[in-house]
Design an enzyme around this catalytic site. Structure first.
Site, PDB file in Angstrom:
ATOM      1  N   HIS A 120       0.880  -1.191   0.000  1.00  0.00           N
ATOM      2  CA  HIS A 120       0.000   0.000   0.000  1.00  0.00           C
ATOM      3  C   HIS A 120       0.910   1.232   0.000  1.00  0.00           C
ATOM      4  O   HIS A 120       1.734   1.398  -0.882  1.00  0.00           O
ATOM      5  CB  HIS A 120      -0.927  -0.118   1.218  1.00  0.00           C
ATOM      6  CG  HIS A 120      -2.083   0.830   1.270  1.00  0.00           C
ATOM      7  ND1 HIS A 120      -2.410   1.691   0.254  1.00  0.00           N
ATOM      8  CD2 HIS A 120      -3.018   1.054   2.255  1.00  0.00           C
ATOM      9  CE1 HIS A 120      -3.486   2.400   0.594  1.00  0.00           C
ATOM     10  NE2 HIS A 120      -3.868   2.029   1.809  1.00  0.00           N
TER      11      HIS A 120
ATOM     12  N   HIS B  79      -2.200  -2.193  -9.817  1.00  0.00           N
ATOM     13  CA  HIS B  79      -3.251  -1.659  -8.951  1.00  0.00           C
ATOM     14  C   HIS B  79      -4.468  -2.561  -9.022  1.00  0.00           C
ATOM     15  O   HIS B  79      -4.745  -3.133 -10.076  1.00  0.00           O
ATOM     16  CB  HIS B  79      -3.639  -0.237  -9.378  1.00  0.00           C
ATOM     17  CG  HIS B  79      -4.363   0.501  -8.318  1.00  0.00           C
ATOM     18  ND1 HIS B  79      -5.722   0.421  -8.142  1.00  0.00           N
ATOM     19  CD2 HIS B  79      -3.894   1.305  -7.329  1.00  0.00           C
ATOM     20  CE1 HIS B  79      -6.066   1.161  -7.109  1.00  0.00           C
ATOM     21  NE2 HIS B  79      -4.983   1.710  -6.589  1.00  0.00           N
TER      22      HIS B  79
ATOM     23  N   ASP C  57       2.491   5.770  -6.391  1.00  0.00           N
ATOM     24  CA  ASP C  57       3.748   5.681  -5.646  1.00  0.00           C
ATOM     25  C   ASP C  57       4.982   5.684  -6.543  1.00  0.00           C
ATOM     26  O   ASP C  57       6.100   5.811  -6.052  1.00  0.00           O
ATOM     27  CB  ASP C  57       3.750   4.415  -4.771  1.00  0.00           C
ATOM     28  CG  ASP C  57       2.721   4.508  -3.664  1.00  0.00           C
ATOM     29  OD1 ASP C  57       2.597   5.589  -3.079  1.00  0.00           O
ATOM     30  OD2 ASP C  57       2.033   3.506  -3.387  1.00  0.00           O
TER      31      ASP C  57
HETATM   32  N1  CMC Z   1       5.001  -6.264 -10.234  1.00  0.00           N
HETATM   33  C1  CMC Z   1       4.957  -7.452 -10.836  1.00  0.00           C
HETATM   34  N2  CMC Z   1       3.803  -8.139 -11.050  1.00  0.00           N
HETATM   35  C2  CMC Z   1       2.675  -7.578 -10.629  1.00  0.00           C
HETATM   36  C3  CMC Z   1       2.646  -6.334  -9.983  1.00  0.00           C
HETATM   37  C4  CMC Z   1       3.869  -5.679  -9.792  1.00  0.00           C
HETATM   38  N3  CMC Z   1       3.925  -4.487  -9.180  1.00  0.00           N
HETATM   39  N4  CMC Z   1       1.379  -6.029  -9.664  1.00  0.00           N
HETATM   40  C5  CMC Z   1       0.623  -7.058 -10.090  1.00  0.00           C
HETATM   41  N5  CMC Z   1       1.406  -7.976 -10.679  1.00  0.00           N
HETATM   42  C6  CMC Z   1       0.963  -9.244 -11.283  1.00  0.00           C
HETATM   43  C7  CMC Z   1       0.882 -10.338 -10.240  1.00  0.00           C
HETATM   44  O1  CMC Z   1       2.083 -11.040 -10.135  1.00  0.00           O
HETATM   45  C8  CMC Z   1      -0.267 -11.162 -10.753  1.00  0.00           C
HETATM   46  O2  CMC Z   1       0.243 -11.975 -11.768  1.00  0.00           O
HETATM   47  P1  CMC Z   1      -0.281 -13.488 -11.962  1.00  0.00           P
HETATM   48  O3  CMC Z   1      -1.740 -13.332 -12.271  1.00  0.00           O
HETATM   49  O4  CMC Z   1       0.532 -14.006 -13.077  1.00  0.00           O
HETATM   50  O5  CMC Z   1      -0.041 -14.184 -10.655  1.00  0.00           O
HETATM   51  C9  CMC Z   1      -1.192 -10.133 -11.404  1.00  0.00           C
HETATM   52  O6  CMC Z   1      -0.362  -9.037 -11.766  1.00  0.00           O
HETATM   53  C10 CMC Z   1      -2.298  -9.650 -10.482  1.00  0.00           C
HETATM   54  O7  CMC Z   1      -1.696  -9.249  -9.261  1.00  0.00           O
HETATM   55  P2  CMC Z   1      -2.431  -9.286  -7.852  1.00  0.00           P
HETATM   56  O8  CMC Z   1      -1.419  -9.369  -6.780  1.00  0.00           O
HETATM   57  O9  CMC Z   1      -3.508 -10.321  -7.865  1.00  0.00           O
HETATM   58  O10 CMC Z   1      -3.122  -7.867  -7.838  1.00  0.00           O
HETATM   59  P3  CMC Z   1      -3.784  -7.209  -6.575  1.00  0.00           P
HETATM   60  O11 CMC Z   1      -4.892  -6.390  -7.073  1.00  0.00           O
HETATM   61  O12 CMC Z   1      -4.090  -8.221  -5.529  1.00  0.00           O
HETATM   62  O13 CMC Z   1      -2.614  -6.293  -5.976  1.00  0.00           O
HETATM   63  C11 CMC Z   1      -1.139  -4.470  -5.735  1.00  0.00           C
HETATM   64  C12 CMC Z   1      -2.514  -4.933  -6.222  1.00  0.00           C
HETATM   65  C13 CMC Z   1      -1.097  -2.963  -5.796  1.00  0.00           C
HETATM   66  C14 CMC Z   1      -0.936  -4.909  -4.291  1.00  0.00           C
HETATM   67  C15 CMC Z   1      -0.056  -5.085  -6.657  1.00  0.00           C
HETATM   68  O14 CMC Z   1      -0.208  -4.590  -7.959  1.00  0.00           O
HETATM   69  C16 CMC Z   1       1.350  -4.836  -6.133  1.00  0.00           C
HETATM   70  O15 CMC Z   1       1.854  -5.619  -5.334  1.00  0.00           O
HETATM   71  N6  CMC Z   1       2.010  -3.704  -6.572  1.00  0.00           N
HETATM   72  C17 CMC Z   1       3.304  -3.362  -6.029  1.00  0.00           C
HETATM   73  C18 CMC Z   1       3.142  -2.571  -4.747  1.00  0.00           C
HETATM   74  C19 CMC Z   1       2.614  -1.183  -5.020  1.00  0.00           C
HETATM   75  O16 CMC Z   1       3.087  -0.470  -5.877  1.00  0.00           O
HETATM   76  N7  CMC Z   1       1.617  -0.776  -4.202  1.00  0.00           N
HETATM   77  C20 CMC Z   1       1.011   0.538  -4.307  1.00  0.00           C
HETATM   78  C21 CMC Z   1      -0.419   0.441  -4.737  1.00  0.00           C
HETATM   79  S1  CMC Z   1      -1.161   1.972  -5.282  1.00  0.00           S
HETATM   80  C22 CMC Z   1      -1.055   3.113  -4.038  1.00  0.00           C
HETATM   81  C23 CMC Z   1      -1.327   2.657  -2.670  1.00  0.00           C
HETATM   82  O17 CMC Z   1      -2.307   1.966  -2.414  1.00  0.00           O
HETATM   83  O18 CMC Z   1      -0.539   2.975  -1.812  1.00  0.00           O
END
Ligand code: CMC
Length: 395
Positions: A238, A277, A331
């Site tokens: 987050h 996201h 971010d």
């Molecule tokens: N890098 C690499 N792969 C990613 C990323 C990433 N940053 N984000 C998503 N994916 C891939 C993930 O590996 C998955 O692939 P697969 O289906 O092959 O397993 C797919 O995309 C879906 O990911 P998810 O984890 O199911 O997506 P989610 O909606 O549960 O998670 C998230 C959202 C923001 C936690 C995630 O995108 C992430 O970990 N991002 C990196 C951390 C980040 O930048 N967070 C800030 C979010 S925005 C501002 C805030 O809230 O603070």
């Protein structure tokens, strides 16, 4: 008719059979008038006003009013809010002492200190347990005003610099910048800080806002709700992602390393912080605004290399993973902007919290108006019945 234990457990204990949304993906948890994220169109609005327009024409105080009261303020109302916010900026001396003791300790994250300080703040507000709507609004204004002073004091104490008292003649963003850096900002930096705070002010049902409204739904007080928000924001999935982005830029070092770094990370299934996201499947509009801001601030600070590296990462990620909906989020560029303002990276997430305090309190107040306690269920996948073995006989 009530179910027997055995019938009830069968209803809720069918692993793999009862569909559920992991991470509550796509599940509405209530109605809200505060903000809307259009994940496919890449738009963010606060009560009908686009984030682009608010960043260009508004101020943090005005956005705070909008989130709190669901309309833009008249001139006199904005002045009154500004006056009230200025009068609430100062924090009790005991809090400066607490921050001075905790913030410089080795390994302590500033978000942990902020969490403790905001929690302690509740003890200095005689109205904390008062639920009348007017008192709740005043508590919200107090929290939003004082959390900036808390964040700035933490930033200074970490570096062994004297903590600064707020200055009444400056705007919320201008005063925050002054308390952080020790110098009153020129117009450029005052506006930049204002944009940063506006961009972070609210974001619909994100994890920290959900945490805040969940706590509020128990009819616990507003300070507790904000503390819950801080706790959730701290995590690197987050708000903590902005700090991780800067760490990544430093680890990459030079432009030539970008491709190899990303390939290595993606092949190991590591997360690229600042990307992806739950709702946005294209570019987060906040990232676009921050990238534009980053151009000027990196030029002024001589940190263009960070922006160049970030933009190369963005290009490679768009080519390779854009189709999978993994695009920069807020971010990604905020770290480059804040680092170029001379802010050390552990303070990025507390600054996010300073902005988000408006959204947390506005949503917590909204929750209270039409409240029902959050009480979802787990699908129980443990055993139905286990014998109680005396402790000495356990293997
Ligand atoms: N890098 C690499 N792969 C990613 C990323 C990433 N940053 N984000 C998503 N994916 C891939 C993930 O590996 C998955 O692939 P697969 O289906 O092959 O397993 C797919 O995309 C879906 O990911 P998810 O984890 O199911 O997506 P989610 O909606 O549960 O998670 C998230 C959202 C923001 C936690 C995630 O995108 C992430 O970990 N991002 C990196 C951390 C980040 O930048 N967070 C800030 C979010 S925005 C501002 C805030 O809230 O603070």
């Amino acid at each position: 008719m009530t179910n027997t234990y055995s019938e009830e457990i069968k209803l809720i204990a069918k692993p793999g059979e009862i569909p559920y949304a992991k991470g509550l993906e796509g599940i509405p948890i209530g109605e809200s008038t505060k903000s809307f994220v259009d994940g496919l169109g890449g738009r963010l609005v606060y009560h009908g006003h686009s984030i682009e327009e608010l960043c260009e024409k508004s101020s943090y105080e005005e956005v705070f009013y909008l989130l709190l009261y669901d309309r833009l303020p008249k001139e006199s109302e904005l002045k009154d809010l500004g006056r009230l916010m200025r009068s609430y900026r100062e924090i009790p001396s005991e809090l400066y002492d607490l921050i001075a003791k905790q913030a410089p300790r080795y390994g302590v994250h500033p978000m942990s200190v902020m969490r403790t300080a905001v929690s302690a703040l509740a003890a200095y507000d005689e109205t904390t347990e008062d639920d009348t709507p007017s008192e709740q609004c005043r508590q919200s204004i107090r929290i939003v005003s004082k959390i900036a002073t808390i964040a700035a004091a933490i930033a200074r104490a970490r570096l062994g610099k004297p903590m600064l008292s707020p200055r009444a003649e400056l705007s919320h963003a201008g005063n925050f910048y002054y308390m952080l850096t020790g110098s009153a900002p020129d117009d450029f930096y005052a506006e930049l800080m204002d944009v940063l705070l506006i961009l972070h002010a609210d974001h619909e049902c994100n994890a920290s806002t959900f945490a805040a409204v969940t706590v509020r739904s128990t009819l616990s007080d507003l300070y507790s709700a904000v503390v819950a928000g801080i706790c959730a924001l701290k995590g690197p999935l987050h708000g903590g992602a902005n700090e991780e982005v800067m760490r990544m830029l430093q680890a990459i070092g030079s432009l030539d390393n970008v491709e190899r770094f990303l390939e290595d990370a993606m092949s190991q299934k590591l997360r690229i912080h600042g990307f992806g996201h739950r709702v946005y499947k294209i570019m987060d509009p906040r990232a676009d605004i921050l990238r534009r801001q980053a151009r000027e601030v990196t030029r002024r600070a001589g940190t263009e290399h960070w922006l160049e590296t970030a933009e190369r990462i963005e290009k490679v990620m768009a080519e390779k993973y854009g189709q999978r909906g993994i695009w920069p989020n807020v971010d990604f560029f905020s770290g480059v902007v804040m680092a170029s303002m001379g802010i050390e990276s552990p303070m990025f997430t507390p600054i996010f919290a300073v902005g988000r305090s408006a959204g947390w309190t506005a949503h917590a107040l909204e929750q209270w108006v039409d409240n029902r306690i959050f009480r979802p269920r787990f699908i129980y996948i443990g055993p139905e019945e286990e014998p109680y073995t005396p402790i000495r006989e356990r293997k």
